[in-house]
Design an enzyme around this catalytic site. Structure first.
Site, PDB file in Angstrom:
ATOM      1  N   CYS A 113      55.130  70.453  14.756  1.00  0.00           N
ATOM      2  CA  CYS A 113      56.037  71.318  15.520  1.00  0.00           C
ATOM      3  C   CYS A 113      56.243  70.817  16.941  1.00  0.00           C
ATOM      4  O   CYS A 113      57.369  70.650  17.400  1.00  0.00           O
ATOM      5  CB  CYS A 113      55.497  72.747  15.532  1.00  0.00           C
ATOM      6  N   CYS A 118      59.801  71.366  15.583  1.00  0.00           N
ATOM      7  CA  CYS A 118      60.528  72.470  16.208  1.00  0.00           C
ATOM      8  C   CYS A 118      60.930  72.204  17.660  1.00  0.00           C
ATOM      9  O   CYS A 118      62.084  72.439  18.043  1.00  0.00           O
ATOM     10  CB  CYS A 118      59.689  73.748  16.166  1.00  0.00           C
ATOM     11  N   LYS A 121      63.314  69.105  18.192  1.00  0.00           N
ATOM     12  CA  LYS A 121      64.548  69.448  17.460  1.00  0.00           C
ATOM     13  C   LYS A 121      65.390  70.442  18.259  1.00  0.00           C
ATOM     14  O   LYS A 121      66.603  70.267  18.420  1.00  0.00           O
ATOM     15  CB  LYS A 121      64.174  70.011  16.091  1.00  0.00           C
ATOM     16  N   TYR A 256      67.081  71.668   5.533  1.00  0.00           N
ATOM     17  CA  TYR A 256      67.430  72.131   6.868  1.00  0.00           C
ATOM     18  C   TYR A 256      67.159  71.033   7.903  1.00  0.00           C
ATOM     19  O   TYR A 256      67.873  70.923   8.902  1.00  0.00           O
ATOM     20  CB  TYR A 256      66.694  73.426   7.219  1.00  0.00           C
ATOM     21  N   GLU A 260      70.067  69.890  10.393  1.00  0.00           N
ATOM     22  CA  GLU A 260      69.831  70.035  11.831  1.00  0.00           C
ATOM     23  C   GLU A 260      69.994  68.697  12.547  1.00  0.00           C
ATOM     24  O   GLU A 260      70.643  68.615  13.595  1.00  0.00           O
ATOM     25  CB  GLU A 260      68.431  70.594  12.072  1.00  0.00           C
ATOM     26  N   HIS A 530      76.936  95.944  24.405  1.00  0.00           N
ATOM     27  CA  HIS A 530      78.262  95.332  24.454  1.00  0.00           C
ATOM     28  C   HIS A 530      78.472  94.590  25.768  1.00  0.00           C
ATOM     29  O   HIS A 530      78.095  95.098  26.824  1.00  0.00           O
ATOM     30  CB  HIS A 530      79.327  96.425  24.314  1.00  0.00           C
ATOM     31  N   GLU A 535      75.585  93.009  18.214  1.00  0.00           N
ATOM     32  CA  GLU A 535      76.116  94.351  17.973  1.00  0.00           C
ATOM     33  C   GLU A 535      76.983  94.420  16.722  1.00  0.00           C
ATOM     34  O   GLU A 535      77.282  95.509  16.230  1.00  0.00           O
ATOM     35  CB  GLU A 535      76.908  94.848  19.183  1.00  0.00           C
TER      36      GLU A 535
END
Length: 557
Positions: A113, A118, A121, A256, A260, A530, A535
């Site tokens: 990682c 992670c 990346k 993935y 990515e 908002h 939302e």
């Protein structure tokens, strides 16, 4: 629920079922976080009850063994477990050693990682997004000095990322020292269920004994068994420290990791192609996977070669300092041979668990012969004093936060008498493609199979992203949100999926509600903030069964 097979104290706890259906069953696919789902809303704590309680002291056999707890593997999960065990009074050691890749890449303490996963990346993903933001800035009145075009410096980016990673490597060492965990930079192997033999880079050997052992060795990228793959190809273990711009790149695989890498490489300006054998993102929601593919192809200049596999790689011109080489890639597509030239070939065709060369067989630890992964109940292997966490576990999500949580909880059970185990259901995750994909719970096709078409309702909608790039009109054709609801359980939401900017942040925010058993009406009753992208989940009205067109909603009602 089966009783634990490790000793726990006298204090009894009621079993709390978290995960599975309303009766507490834990059936269902567990190969990836988004194809599993907790169907209960009882508690976020998953406890176990003793069948026959036994007294234990937190630290055992302190005089008989060199250590109470030895961790093999210095990734996120192993480090978390080691530090927690030491804080609880155990004498702990961590063995960690990185074997270089075929082109010689190696790294420091912290595991995949931090070093080759992670963290770098996400940083390269961010670099790509910043390039897009420069273009968008023109719509807001920003002008580039001198009117020139933007230009990216690969070397400067890699240096900055590696400097940051090296600082983390150092901090991990300091963190271990601060809690008195012994860090041993050597390749460790089991020689029996209580003894470990290790060798460092200089050939120095050491043998230690431990009352309890944790296997946290993670995994490494696979290479296809074709001529030239290891000689001329690279993987995600290499790309983040690559000392030259990759140039025209072929990403082999539809994982993935492949998508990515292809996404940020294309965003940084490189001619990028993804070679796909069958489907995108196996194990993830396939509706979302295809939407990601379309977004990458239509809006982010990534090319796809479908139904193809490489058969050999040949070197035309070798890679040199500061410059990529030239490679000829021969592939088979629908029975026909195709040949194309690239500068870099990156393989992302899956990962192998690092279990085959660490002596598990000498200790009697059983592994799945197909995957090489360890079978474990509550992270405990068939050998009572040997445990496993993270990517080496069979049928568990290969995610850093999962390994950290499981490691911490295991340490507390072993050395503090806790009964809390990690619940592997309802795990949120995100794929950091150019248009990010976040999800938690069941994939739509899994929900339909599990509950039946008549018992599932899907609420979905397209949306115009307002958190980033609204003037430029970015993402209007691709940003999408959906809730998968179980009509048999008062429309409890069993799957949440979002494709759009900051999808990871959106998914993390809703994950708590999902784990607590949120119903569709809970989303309806929630007041949105908002203007935000999140939302959109409080106003999903269109159902898939209605067949109504997904037109873009109007701003402010």
């Amino acid at each position: 629920m089966p009783p634990p097979i490790f000793p726990i104290p006298d204090e009894r706890a009621n079993t709390v079922a978290v995960g599975g259906d309303k009766n507490g069953s834990h059936e269902g696919e567990k190969t990836s976080p988004q194809t599993t789902s907790s169907d209960a809303s009882a508690s976020v704590h998953h406890q176990i009850s003793p069948q026959s309680p036994a007294k234990t002291s937190p630290v055992v056999d302190g005089d008989k063994f060199d250590y109470d707890f030895v961790v093999i593997g210095g990734g996120s999960g192993g480090l978390a477990a080691s530090k927690e065990a030491s804080r609880l009074g155990a004498k702990v050691a961590v063995f960690d050693y990185v074997q270089p890749t075929p082109i010689g890449t190696k790294w420091g303490l912290g595991g995949t990682c931090v070093n080759v996963g992670c963290i770098p990346k996400k940083m390269m993903h961010q670099a790509s997004l910043l390039g897009e933001a420069i273009e968008d800035a023109k719509s807001y009145g920003w002008e580039l000095a001198g009117g020139g075009d933007k230009k990216h410096n690969w070397g400067a980016m890699v240096q900055s990322i590696q400097d940051f990673i090296h600082s983390l490597n150092w901090k991990y060492k300091v963190a271990l020292r601060d809690v008195n965990v012994s860090y041993i930079n050597s390749y460790a192997k089991l020689i029996d269920k209580n003894h470990i033999h290790a060798v460092n880079a200089k050939g120095k050997e050491v043998t230690v004994s431990a009352a309890k052992i944790l296997i946290a060795t993670g995994g490494r990228p696979k290479y296809p068994e074709i001529p030239g793959a290891k000689e001329y190809g690279i993987t995600s273990d290499d790309i983040f420290s690559l000392q030259y711009p990759p140039g025209k790149t072929l990403c082999v695989g539809a994982s993935y990791v492949s998508l990515e890498c292809a996404g940020f490489l294309a965003g940084l300006g490189f001619d990028t192609t993804v070679m796909v054998r069958s489907i995108l993102l196996r194990g993830f929601d396939q509706d979302m996977a295809e939407r990601i593919g379309r977004a990458m192809e239509e809006s982010h200049h990534v090319k796809f070669i479908r139904g193809a596999v490489p058969s050999k790689i040949e070197e035309i011109e070798p890679r040199q300092d500061g410059k990529a080489g030239r490679l000829r890639v021969t592939s088979t597509q629908n029975g026909k041979e195709i040949v194309e030239e690239y500068n870099t070939v990156l393989f992302a065709v899956g990962r192998d668990a690092c279990t085959s060369t660490i002596g598990l067989e000498k200790a009697g630890v059983k592994v799945n012969p197909d995957s090489g992964k360890i079978n474990a109940e509550y992270e405990q292997t068939n050998v009572p004093n040997i445990y496993a966490i993270g990517d080496v576990l069979d049928g568990r999500p290969e995610l850093t936060p999962v390994a950290i949580q499981a490691g911490n909880k295991l340490a507390r059970r072993l050395f503090a008498g806790s009964k809390v185990v990690y619940d592997y259901e309802m795990v949120p995750t995100t794929v950091f493609t150019p248009v990010e994909y976040g999800c938690i719970g069941l994939a739509e096709e899994v929900a339909l199979k599990k509950y039946g078409k008549d018992n599932i309702e899907v609420y979905h909608g397209r949306y115009r992203p307002v958190t980033t790039r609204p003037i430029a009109g970015y993402g209007e054709e691709h940003c999408y949100a959906k809730l998968i609801c179980n009509k048999l359980d008062d429309e409890r939401v069993v799957g949440l999926h979002v494709l759009g900017p900051n999808a990871g942040e959106i998914t993390q925010g809703f994950a708590l509600g999902m784990r607590l058993g949120a119903k569709k009406r809970d989303f309806d009753d929630l007041t949105g903030i908002h203007p935000t992208d999140a939302e959109n989940f409080v106003s999903l009205l269109i159902t898939r069964s209605s067949g109504v067109d997904l037109s873009l909603p109007q701003c402010c009602g």
